[in-house]
Design an enzyme around this catalytic site. Structure first.
Site, PDB file in Angstrom:
ATOM      1  N   ASP A 305       0.810  -1.212   0.000  1.00  0.00           N
ATOM      2  CA  ASP A 305       0.000   0.000   0.000  1.00  0.00           C
ATOM      3  C   ASP A 305       0.850   1.272   0.000  1.00  0.00           C
ATOM      4  O   ASP A 305       1.839   1.361   0.741  1.00  0.00           O
ATOM      5  CB  ASP A 305      -0.877  -0.022   1.261  1.00  0.00           C
ATOM      6  N   GLU A 375       1.343  -0.438  -5.036  1.00  0.00           N
ATOM      7  CA  GLU A 375       0.368   0.609  -5.360  1.00  0.00           C
ATOM      8  C   GLU A 375       1.053   1.968  -5.315  1.00  0.00           C
ATOM      9  O   GLU A 375       1.555   2.379  -4.266  1.00  0.00           O
ATOM     10  CB  GLU A 375      -0.779   0.617  -4.340  1.00  0.00           C
TER      11      GLU A 375
HETATM   12  C1  GLC Z   1      -4.023   3.527  -0.125  1.00  0.00           C
HETATM   13  C2  GLC Z   1      -5.383   2.898   0.002  1.00  0.00           C
HETATM   14  C3  GLC Z   1      -6.346   3.898   0.522  1.00  0.00           C
HETATM   15  C4  GLC Z   1      -5.882   4.368   1.865  1.00  0.00           C
HETATM   16  C5  GLC Z   1      -4.466   4.893   1.782  1.00  0.00           C
HETATM   17  C6  GLC Z   1      -3.888   5.091   3.125  1.00  0.00           C
HETATM   18  O1  GLC Z   1      -3.996   4.514  -1.065  1.00  0.00           O
HETATM   19  O2  GLC Z   1      -5.778   2.379  -1.218  1.00  0.00           O
HETATM   20  O3  GLC Z   1      -7.626   3.367   0.617  1.00  0.00           O
HETATM   21  O4  GLC Z   1      -6.745   5.365   2.320  1.00  0.00           O
HETATM   22  O5  GLC Z   1      -3.623   3.987   1.121  1.00  0.00           O
HETATM   23  O6  GLC Z   1      -3.564   3.881   3.712  1.00  0.00           O
END
Ligand code: GLC
Ligand code: MG
Length: 681
Positions: A305, A375
């Site tokens: 993440d 991500e």
């Molecule tokens: C990522 C997740 C999102 C979350 C953020 C903070 O972008 O996809 O949903 O709010 O991380 O953890």
């Protein structure tokens, strides 16, 4: 018989008579007499006796060694024996050579994360098993058949760690525990076992950037505990002035003052999500141990993440403003700054590569490859995203998510679609594996932005492109955003900026036309159901061969069953205001596919100029009509608004050799028809 006689024989028969075993045999045979006597007498001859006496004895089973040796030297016995010997040697060598050739020439089989789409479950919204209106782990177990039905093997489940749920699980209080809302650790173990029993793989969210402010590390850090004081990013500040102009992704300053410590801590997201300090080796070690904890449990992969935020510059200087004239006091969103000091800092990739290394240790067992997806949204900085693929020598993630297709709504033309596809294909490092995403829990559902007419064609695009498609729950039935009134807003980001609320795309999965769409027996679900669930639901669509679901399933099966779609070339052949068309072919196989996707209005295209295509193709699948098998003439291929066609054709001439710049292939392989195998080429 005296030993002297035996010794005498030994002189005549040379080497062979020295065998003491023979003496024994000799004695025995003496005693037996008769026929035996006959045979042994020939051995018991006097010095200088006639050797050719032996040659008159036919070899027989159980003959003494001397007789055997006498005959074995003769050409008619020796030759066949030698021929047989050399034949055995030659065929063994040939077999070894063949095995080596097959091993060397065999292409790598696609791994599970390449051959199946990845399906994202947002656990709050998938299936509620305990009637509290919120989805849970047992609910997922209840619905595993859905994935078998869809031919999907890889399931990514958004966070279910223990959490105060300020960011619905992306704020973790304990990385080694399950939130009671979702179940217990036993429920997790049961889910994983049930998934593995069905051949499904579980990908977890791993959230390295931050913890919840209720995590014990943060409590200890806030109170200045010597071991934990540097677990987070603290700096001096005062209650009125932040240490610098850095802003949170969710808006406003990314610094929050703590009275107890009389310092500010840094948070890239909510103030309840303090950023960990990855420059502290203890933090790195703790996080690596958590990765190992879940690998030990048997999870099959991680979605890493928010990785670009893992490190920040130590100097804490102000970030440059996008508009240098803007009053610095008015800056409160991430779009007003260039994130030179808060994202993609030097050292970030080393951290991910370390975790990749940990995962590799657990990947050695056959069939147990552990997958990593990163991500990172790097708007218009493609090269930054591509870095997460690693380098040719150092592995990192298997792929970073490709979010470019999420821009389809603002590029809804054939040329627009091709442009977005090409943005990835042209920038992806050679030898890597592409992937495609059109939605997730952070972005409005694409079906709502492009309109219902284009839902099926978007799924067809996703499932016919080379690489791994990701499907956000509900996309397989064409779910759309719900309306959430201002007072109903749940998402903290939505509370800061209602237009950016992520609630609309997080509504409960629509399983049936029953109460709460079969999602929950509760009186009240955490977000409302979409009112159209009475018609848009899994149960109804399973019965309808023309539904979004039936087409998704058919495409998912085709993608695996048809070699050109599974791992063949993709070559662009057409794009205009309405249509994007590409073909899928594999060297050595005459069967190929032409994919014609309409993102505009009704259209007819003429592909006569593509000489590699035969005049006539066959309709394999359409998102609008059911007359499969119908011939289609290449000079006049018509599609209705939002229609997708999968046309099959047969040809000896491949398109890719003459059009290298229009074609892409990953994990290249060629097909050998006579043996029905793939080989490296
Ligand atoms: C990522 C997740 C999102 C979350 C953020 C903070 O972008 O996809 O949903 O709010 O991380 O953890
Ligand atoms: Mg529940």
């Amino acid at each position: 018989m005296s030993s002297g006689t035996a010794n005498g024989s030994s002189m005549e028969l040379g080497e062979c008579i020295r065998n003491t075993g023979f003496h024994e045999d000799d004695k025995t045979e003496d005693a037996v007499g008769g026929d035996e006597e006959n045979r042994t007498s020939t051995v018991r001859m006097s010095p200088g006796g006639e050797e050719d006496t032996y040659t008159q004895i036919k070899p027989y089973a159980g003959m003494p060694k001397e007789v055997l040796l006498l005959y074995s030297g003769q050409a008619r016995y020796r030759l066949p024996r030698e021929i047989l010997f050399w034949l055995t040697v030659a065929s063994t060598l040939a077999l070894v050579a063949l095995t080596i050739t097959v091993v060397v020439l065999s292409p790598r089989c696609l791994s599970w994360w390449q051959s199946s789409p990845v399906y994202q479950i947002y656990p709050r919204s998938f299936k509620d098993s305990d009637s509290d209106g919120i989805g849970d782990l047992k609910g997922i177990v209840d619905k595993l058949d859905h994935f078998q039905y869809l031919n999907i093997k890889a399931i990514w489940i958004s966070p279910f760690y223990k959490s105060p749920m300020k960011d619905f699980g992306y704020d973790v209080e304990d990385f080694r525990d399950i939130d009671p809302l979702f179940g217990s650790m036993q429920d997790f173990d049961d889910l994983l076992a049930a998934m593995h029993d069905k051949g499904l793989k579980l990908i977890m969210d791993f959230i390295p950037n931050h913890t919840s402010d209720t995590h014990k590390w943060f409590n200890l850090s806030s109170s200045g505990h010597p071991q934990y004081k540097d677990y987070y990013i603290w700096t001096n500040c005062n209650t009125t002035h932040a240490p610098n102009n850095w802003v949170s992704v969710f808006g406003n300053s990314s610094w929050t003052y703590v009275e107890e410590r009389q310092q500010c801590y840094y948070h890239q997201f909510l103030k309840e999500q303090p950023d960990l300090n990855f420059r502290n080796p203890h933090v790195r070690r703790e996080m690596t141990e958590i990765v190992r904890f879940w690998l030990e449990k048997g999870v099959d992969g991680f979605r890493m993440d928010a990785v670009k935020h893992i490190l920040e510059a130590k100097h804490l200087r102000d970030e440059p403003q996008v508009d240098p004239q803007q009053d610095p006091d008015t800056i409160d969103t991430e779009f007003e700054l260039h994130h030179d000091y808060t994202t993609t800092q030097l050292g970030l990739h080393d951290i991910l590569q370390d975790w990749r290394g940990e995962m590799d240790v657990y990947s050695r067992e056959p069939g147990r490859y552990r997958f990593m997806v990163a991500e990172s949204y790097d708007y218009e900085e493609t090269e930054k995203t591509m870095m997460y693929y690693g380098t040719p020598y150092v592995k990192e993630s298997d792929f970073p998510f490709n979010f470019y297709l999420m821009d389809l709504p603002t590029n809804l033309t054939g040329t627009g679609a091709q442009g977005l596809v090409n943005l990835w294909m042209a920038n992806m490092p050679v030898g890597k594996w592409p992937n495609w995403v059109v939605g997730n829990h952070d972005k409005p559902r694409i079906s709502s932005s492009v309109g219902q007419d284009y839902i099926k064609v978007i799924n067809m695009l996703l499932l016919t492109l080379p690489g791994t498609p990701t499907t956000y729950y509900g996309e397989e039935i064409g779910m759309v955003n719900i309306n959430v009134t201002i007072d109903e807003i749940q998402d903290p980001f939505g509370k800061f900026n209602p237009n950016a609320s992520r609630d609309p795309q997080r509504s409960p999965m629509q399983w049936s036309d029953g109460p709460n769409a079969g999602f929950s027996d509760a009186n009240h679900t955490w977000l409302p159901m979409h009112p159209h669930h009475t018609t848009v639901n899994v149960e109804a669509q399973q019965k309808d061969s023309g539904s979004v679901l039936s087409q998704y399933r058919a495409l998912s099966l085709l993608r695996q069953a048809q070699l050109p779609l599974h791992r063949g070339w993709m070559c662009y052949v057409w794009s205009d205001a309405d249509v994007f068309a590409f073909l899928r072919e594999i060297d050595g196989l005459d069967k190929a596919f032409l994919v014609v996707l309409n993102f505009g209005a009704d259209s007819v295209i003429n592909l006569s100029a593509i000489t590699e295509l035969p005049e006539k193709l066959t309709l394999h699948m359409s998102t609008k009509q059911e007359n499969y098998g119908m011939p289609v003439i290449k000079s006049s291929i018509s599609t209705a608004r939002g229609e997708g066609l999968l046309l099959e054709y047969s040809t000896h001439v491949r398109f890719n050799p003459g059009h290298a710049s229009q074609c892409f292939v990953s994990e290249k392989a060629c097909y050998l028809g006579v043996l029905d195998i793939l080989y490296k080429c």
